[in-house]
Design an enzyme around this catalytic site. Sequence first.
Site, PDB file in Angstrom:
ATOM      1  N   HIS A   9       0.815  -1.211   0.000  1.00 58.27           N
ATOM      2  CA  HIS A   9       0.000   0.000   0.000  1.00 58.27           C
ATOM      3  C   HIS A   9       0.852   1.266   0.000  1.00 58.27           C
ATOM      4  O   HIS A   9       0.589   2.213  -0.721  1.00 58.27           O
ATOM      5  CB  HIS A   9      -0.948   0.010   1.207  1.00 58.27           C
ATOM      6  CG  HIS A   9      -1.894   1.167   1.182  1.00 58.27           C
ATOM      7  ND1 HIS A   9      -1.516   2.438   1.587  1.00 58.27           N
ATOM      8  CD2 HIS A   9      -3.176   1.268   0.773  1.00 58.27           C
ATOM      9  CE1 HIS A   9      -2.548   3.254   1.424  1.00 58.27           C
ATOM     10  NE2 HIS A   9      -3.565   2.575   0.934  1.00 58.27           N
ATOM     11  N   GLU A  47       7.399   6.003  -2.999  1.00 53.56           N
ATOM     12  CA  GLU A  47       7.920   5.675  -4.329  1.00 53.56           C
ATOM     13  C   GLU A  47       8.954   4.563  -4.230  1.00 53.56           C
ATOM     14  O   GLU A  47       9.597   4.423  -3.196  1.00 53.56           O
ATOM     15  CB  GLU A  47       8.562   6.928  -4.954  1.00 53.56           C
ATOM     16  CG  GLU A  47       7.532   7.991  -5.255  1.00 53.56           C
ATOM     17  CD  GLU A  47       8.032   9.034  -6.242  1.00 53.56           C
ATOM     18  OE1 GLU A  47       9.262   9.252  -6.310  1.00 53.56           O
ATOM     19  OE2 GLU A  47       7.179   9.613  -6.935  1.00 53.56           O
ATOM     20  N   LEU A  72      -4.131  -7.451   2.648  1.00 51.45           N
ATOM     21  CA  LEU A  72      -4.817  -8.500   3.419  1.00 51.45           C
ATOM     22  C   LEU A  72      -6.239  -8.749   2.941  1.00 51.45           C
ATOM     23  O   LEU A  72      -6.784  -9.828   3.184  1.00 51.45           O
ATOM     24  CB  LEU A  72      -4.835  -8.130   4.908  1.00 51.45           C
ATOM     25  CG  LEU A  72      -3.493  -8.295   5.620  1.00 51.45           C
ATOM     26  CD1 LEU A  72      -3.565  -7.735   7.030  1.00 51.45           C
ATOM     27  CD2 LEU A  72      -3.078  -9.759   5.644  1.00 51.45           C
ATOM     28  N   GLY A  75     -10.063  -5.394  -1.052  1.00 54.87           N
ATOM     29  CA  GLY A  75     -10.722  -4.092  -1.074  1.00 54.87           C
ATOM     30  C   GLY A  75     -10.615  -3.417  -2.432  1.00 54.87           C
ATOM     31  O   GLY A  75     -10.211  -4.036  -3.425  1.00 54.87           O
ATOM     32  N   ASN A  76     -10.956  -2.139  -2.465  1.00 55.77           N
ATOM     33  CA  ASN A  76     -10.938  -1.398  -3.726  1.00 55.77           C
ATOM     34  C   ASN A  76      -9.544  -1.340  -4.352  1.00 55.77           C
ATOM     35  O   ASN A  76      -9.418  -1.303  -5.574  1.00 55.77           O
ATOM     36  CB  ASN A  76     -11.446   0.034  -3.505  1.00 55.77           C
ATOM     37  CG  ASN A  76     -12.948   0.051  -3.281  1.00 55.77           C
ATOM     38  OD1 ASN A  76     -13.664  -0.830  -3.770  1.00 55.77           O
ATOM     39  ND2 ASN A  76     -13.430   1.043  -2.553  1.00 55.77           N
TER      40      ASN A  76
END
Lengths: 121, 121
Positions: A9, A47, A72, A75-76
């Site tokens: 993420h 980055e 995990l 999701g979107n």
Amino acid sequence: MNALIILAHGSRRQESNEEIVVLTRDVKNYSSDEYDIIEYAYLELAEPNLLQCIDNIIIDGASSITIFPYFLNSGNHVTRDIPAIIETATARHPDCQFDVSTFIGNHKDMPKLILELASLK
Amino acid sequence: MNALIILAHGSRRQESNEEIVVLTRDVKNYSSDEYDIIEYAYLELAEPNLLQCIDNIIIDGASSITIFPYFLNSGNHVTRDIPAIIETATARHPDCQFDVSTFIGNHKDMPKLILELASLK
């Protein structure tokens, strides 16, 4: 050349991003010869981002790239954002093969790992 | 009675929260008799939250509770938010023993799991 990108993420917290660098090094150490290139990228907040990472490893010779979502839940980010980026990457690099793996939370051994760590507390 | 709480971030997306319900069921099925109670809770965006879950299982008889952070990184949630909630819970339930496990991303087998899933793509 076959490449693997571990896609996390990303965080505003540098220590969290650093954990992905260490994880990627551990994956390199653990893997045998499935991949010529193993890199990391972040979806947000850090980055290289995924497109930057893809561009870089194609310059290095990657012709088949597996993206591994280090998430995990489905999701979107997993269901919408990553496929959209891969669509852009495919248009930009039509000769490269892109595959997206399932996400880490989907591994069948998660219950085993949870109980192992919980017992160490 | 010994209890385990699997603590996930929580999502606005109901399917993501549902994956934690399924995971908790799988952990129950996988575990032997280490825990009398195995429940889930969410840190944000979904219920039950951690304090609600703790209150409920103490009513059910829990006297020792292990909280398992189902998080990939040692971000602010793991390092700051969860300890703060446990401090509140300890003040509210001084006779209950609370332990917080390390987070799932810290399991040494993560590289192995990543390579296993990536090879299935």
